[in-house]
Design a protein around this motif. Structure first.
Motif, PDB file in Angstrom:
ATOM      1  N   ILE A 157       0.851  -1.186   0.000  1.00 56.12           N
ATOM      2  CA  ILE A 157       0.000   0.000   0.000  1.00 56.12           C
ATOM      3  C   ILE A 157       0.889   1.239   0.000  1.00 56.12           C
ATOM      4  O   ILE A 157       2.046   1.192   0.430  1.00 56.12           O
ATOM      5  N   PHE A 158       0.344   2.326  -0.510  1.00 55.87           N
ATOM      6  CA  PHE A 158       0.986   3.631  -0.371  1.00 55.87           C
ATOM      7  C   PHE A 158       0.085   4.452   0.534  1.00 55.87           C
ATOM      8  O   PHE A 158      -1.093   4.664   0.221  1.00 55.87           O
ATOM      9  N   VAL A 159       0.619   4.916   1.656  1.00 52.69           N
ATOM     10  CA  VAL A 159      -0.187   5.659   2.628  1.00 52.69           C
ATOM     11  C   VAL A 159       0.116   7.149   2.487  1.00 52.69           C
ATOM     12  O   VAL A 159       1.238   7.596   2.726  1.00 52.69           O
ATOM     13  N   GLY A 160      -0.883   7.896   2.072  1.00 51.50           N
ATOM     14  CA  GLY A 160      -0.716   9.335   1.876  1.00 51.50           C
ATOM     15  C   GLY A 160      -1.602   9.814   0.750  1.00 51.50           C
ATOM     16  O   GLY A 160      -2.134   9.018  -0.031  1.00 51.50           O
ATOM     17  N   ASN A 161      -1.774  11.119   0.675  1.00 57.10           N
ATOM     18  CA  ASN A 161      -2.580  11.700  -0.396  1.00 57.10           C
ATOM     19  C   ASN A 161      -1.769  11.786  -1.680  1.00 57.10           C
ATOM     20  O   ASN A 161      -0.575  12.093  -1.656  1.00 57.10           O
ATOM     21  N   VAL A 162      -2.426  11.517  -2.797  1.00 55.14           N
ATOM     22  CA  VAL A 162      -1.757  11.516  -4.101  1.00 55.14           C
ATOM     23  C   VAL A 162      -2.524  12.459  -5.026  1.00 55.14           C
ATOM     24  O   VAL A 162      -3.646  12.170  -5.434  1.00 55.14           O
ATOM     25  N   ILE A 163      -1.911  13.596  -5.322  1.00 55.66           N
ATOM     26  CA  ILE A 163      -2.548  14.618  -6.155  1.00 55.66           C
ATOM     27  C   ILE A 163      -1.601  14.975  -7.295  1.00 55.66           C
ATOM     28  O   ILE A 163      -0.413  15.245  -7.067  1.00 55.66           O
ATOM     29  N   ASP A 164      -2.114  14.975  -8.500  1.00 59.65           N
ATOM     30  CA  ASP A 164      -1.315  15.378  -9.657  1.00 59.65           C
ATOM     31  C   ASP A 164      -0.900  16.842  -9.464  1.00 59.65           C
ATOM     32  O   ASP A 164      -1.758  17.729  -9.395  1.00 59.65           O
ATOM     33  N   PRO A 165       0.403  17.126  -9.356  1.00 58.04           N
ATOM     34  CA  PRO A 165       0.832  18.507  -9.094  1.00 58.04           C
ATOM     35  C   PRO A 165       0.409  19.493 -10.177  1.00 58.04           C
ATOM     36  O   PRO A 165       0.269  20.688  -9.908  1.00 58.04           O
ATOM     37  N   SER A 166       0.185  18.998 -11.399  1.00 55.64           N
ATOM     38  CA  SER A 166      -0.252  19.907 -12.467  1.00 55.64           C
ATOM     39  C   SER A 166      -1.639  20.479 -12.172  1.00 55.64           C
ATOM     40  O   SER A 166      -1.963  21.596 -12.596  1.00 55.64           O
ATOM     41  N   LEU A 167      -2.454  19.727 -11.428  1.00 55.37           N
ATOM     42  CA  LEU A 167      -3.779  20.227 -11.047  1.00 55.37           C
ATOM     43  C   LEU A 167      -3.652  21.381 -10.057  1.00 55.37           C
ATOM     44  O   LEU A 167      -4.446  22.327 -10.081  1.00 55.37           O
ATOM     45  N   ILE A 168      -2.645  21.297  -9.193  1.00 57.67           N
ATOM     46  CA  ILE A 168      -2.412  22.376  -8.228  1.00 57.67           C
ATOM     47  C   ILE A 168      -1.971  23.638  -8.957  1.00 57.67           C
ATOM     48  O   ILE A 168      -2.469  24.737  -8.693  1.00 57.67           O
ATOM     49  N   VAL A 169      -1.049  23.486  -9.908  1.00 61.17           N
ATOM     50  CA  VAL A 169      -0.564  24.639 -10.678  1.00 61.17           C
ATOM     51  C   VAL A 169      -1.705  25.247 -11.494  1.00 61.17           C
ATOM     52  O   VAL A 169      -1.823  26.471 -11.612  1.00 61.17           O
ATOM     53  N   GLU A 170      -2.554  24.393 -12.038  1.00 62.71           N
ATOM     54  CA  GLU A 170      -3.705  24.877 -12.807  1.00 62.71           C
ATOM     55  C   GLU A 170      -4.613  25.737 -11.935  1.00 62.71           C
ATOM     56  O   GLU A 170      -5.098  26.791 -12.359  1.00 62.71           O
ATOM     57  N   ASN A 171      -4.813  25.296 -10.698  1.00 62.15           N
ATOM     58  CA  ASN A 171      -5.624  26.075  -9.760  1.00 62.15           C
ATOM     59  C   ASN A 171      -4.945  27.396  -9.424  1.00 62.15           C
ATOM     60  O   ASN A 171      -5.596  28.445  -9.338  1.00 62.15           O
ATOM     61  N   TRP A 172      -3.628  27.357  -9.233  1.00 61.04           N
ATOM     62  CA  TRP A 172      -2.878  28.587  -8.950  1.00 61.04           C
ATOM     63  C   TRP A 172      -3.031  29.590 -10.092  1.00 61.04           C
ATOM     64  O   TRP A 172      -3.154  30.793  -9.859  1.00 61.04           O
ATOM     65  N   SER A 173      -2.999  29.102 -11.319  1.00 65.95           N
ATOM     66  CA  SER A 173      -3.069  29.987 -12.486  1.00 65.95           C
ATOM     67  C   SER A 173      -4.369  30.772 -12.514  1.00 65.95           C
ATOM     68  O   SER A 173      -4.431  31.869 -13.079  1.00 65.95           O
ATOM     69  N   GLN A 174      -5.396  30.215 -11.897  1.00 65.97           N
ATOM     70  CA  GLN A 174      -6.696  30.884 -11.871  1.00 65.97           C
ATOM     71  C   GLN A 174      -6.840  31.841 -10.694  1.00 65.97           C
ATOM     72  O   GLN A 174      -7.681  32.745 -10.733  1.00 65.97           O
ATOM     73  N   ASN A 175      -6.020  31.632  -9.649  1.00 71.80           N
ATOM     74  CA  ASN A 175      -6.244  32.386  -8.410  1.00 71.80           C
ATOM     75  C   ASN A 175      -5.028  33.143  -7.892  1.00 71.80           C
ATOM     76  O   ASN A 175      -5.098  33.731  -6.815  1.00 71.80           O
TER      77      ASN A 175
END
Length: 403
Positions: A157-175
């Motif tokens: 198992i992998f224990v931890g949150n897994v978020i595509d970092p490009s989604l974070i940057v995409e959100n930053w670009s809007q805000n």
């Protein structure tokens, strides 16, 4: 002699790690000198909760990560409840205080605050805001919350949150302002390449390398908007953690791994997601695994955190990225498996070796469990909190006699 009254305020949004301490506080805090009453804050009727606390008349209020702070008014001024009641407020930080900076910025001038931290770096941030009365203790596991060892039916198992970092940057670009966004990516990538460095320190290293105009505008931004600056640092920490986890899992494509955590983004082939929503479901998955791969998030900058302890407590072999403070908690490659988070071959080879060699893996798991049982149970931590409460109360009585 009357007992010391302690009110534990729970918001209902405490983290999974907090459950170990909450259970421990219930079990070990009350004694012949200390009594405990738990209050669940009703967000729909906070006044009712306040009235119940007033009727209880505690000498101490206890909460986690400032989530139990209740604000009130006196003479048109805003005050936290403990100031209005004239009592001591103890906050236990099991999470990075920077995540709770909005509350902390409002509490800066409040008297009678005591902080218990589970990572030494948390104390540096609190001290930078002018807070005193900061005490450290290591995280712990309440073994009563760990299910009995069962069949290890899940390979990895992998224990931890897994978020595509490009989604974070995409959100930053809007805000986010483009220049501040780009600097955030720069800081996040620097922390990814240098896992021992937290974003708040990376900023101070990288900012002098930027052009003078940006340095001036960024310094103005954080001086004039400290709450927005801390929010930005939180976002950079999230990016750093996501970048690390995404990097590890993407080159393990085809490996049979189940993620125990939140997922956002398209995962590589062979990687599955556990259907969990509760603490009990999460622990159950960890307990069924032969090996648990994880990585320190940016928000656990120097300590051990609760997740690695939970994994070891389940007698599941723990595989985690190396850093220089790790030896203060576990013996690397004896009680836990360590890897270089930037070395793909190191991760792949160790993962394959310990999955193919049951005896070696089981020895690691057994020694890790023994380490938790001997050094990381909650009883000692709660005893420390209780003794601190008694010492503070004794000092209060001494001062009252002098007046």
């Amino acid at each position: 002699m009357e007992k010391i009254k302690v009110a534990l305020l729970l918001s209902g949004v405490e983290g999974f790690g907090d459950k170990h301490l909450i259970k421990g506080i219930q079990e070990f805090l009350p004694d012949t000198e200390v009594e405990l009453k738990i209050f669940h804050i009703d967000p729909q009727n906070v006044a009712k909760t306040v009235k119940e606390i007033e009727e209880y008349n505690p000498q101490f209020i206890l909460d986690f990560n400032t989530k139990g702070i209740i604000w009130g008014e006196k003479e048109n001024q805003k005050y936290p409840l403990h100031v209005l009641l004239g009592v001591i407020h103890i906050t236990i930080f099991t999470e990075d205080p920077i995540l709770h900076s909005p509350n902390l910025l409002q509490l800066r001038n409040s008297p009678n605050m005591v902080f218990l931290i589970t990572d030494l770096r948390y104390g540096e941030f609190l001290a930078s805001l002018g807070f005193q009365n900061i005490y450290y203790f290591t995280p712990c596991v309440n073994l009563n919350l760990i299910p009995p060892k069962g069949e290890k039916e899940i390979s990895t198992i992998f224990v931890g949150n897994v978020i595509d970092p490009s989604l974070i940057v995409e959100n930053w670009s809007q805000n986010m302002d483009n220049a501040i966004r780009d600097f955030g990516i720069e800081v996040g990538e620097f922390c990814f390449r240098n896992p021992e460095i937290a974003p708040i320190y990376a900023v101070e290293y990288l900012l002098p390398l930027m052009n003078p105009q940006f340095q001036e505008s960024f310094n103005n931004f954080r001086r004039e908007n400290p709450h927005l600056y801390f929010l930005w640092l939180t976002q950079v920490g999230l990016y750093t953690s996501s970048r690390r986890n995404w990097f590890i899992l993407n080159f393990l494509e085809g490996t049979d791994i189940t993620i125990v955590g939140k997922v956002e983004g398209n995962l590589p082939e062979g990687i599955h997601v556990a259907d969990i929503s509760t603490f009990e479901e999460r622990i159950s998955y960890i307990n069924k695994a032969k090996l648990a791969l994880t990585a320190f998030p940016a928000f656990v900058p120097s300590g051990i955190g609760f997740t690695p302890l939970e994994i070891a407590a389940c007698e599941t072999a723990l595989m985690i990225n190396y850093r220089h403070t790790l030896g203060s908690f576990f013996k690397p490659n004896e009680e836990i498996i360590v890897y270089n988070p930037l070395d793909r071959m190191d991760i792949e080879e160790k993962l394959l070796f310990y999955l193919e060699n049951d005896e070696d893996r089981q020895i690691i798991a057994e020694k890790g469990f023994k380490a938790v049982k001997e050094r990381f149970t909650c009883e000692d931590r709660i005893e420390f909190i209780k003794n601190l409460i008694k010492e503070i109360y004794k000092e209060i009585l001494s001062q009252q006699k002098k007046q």
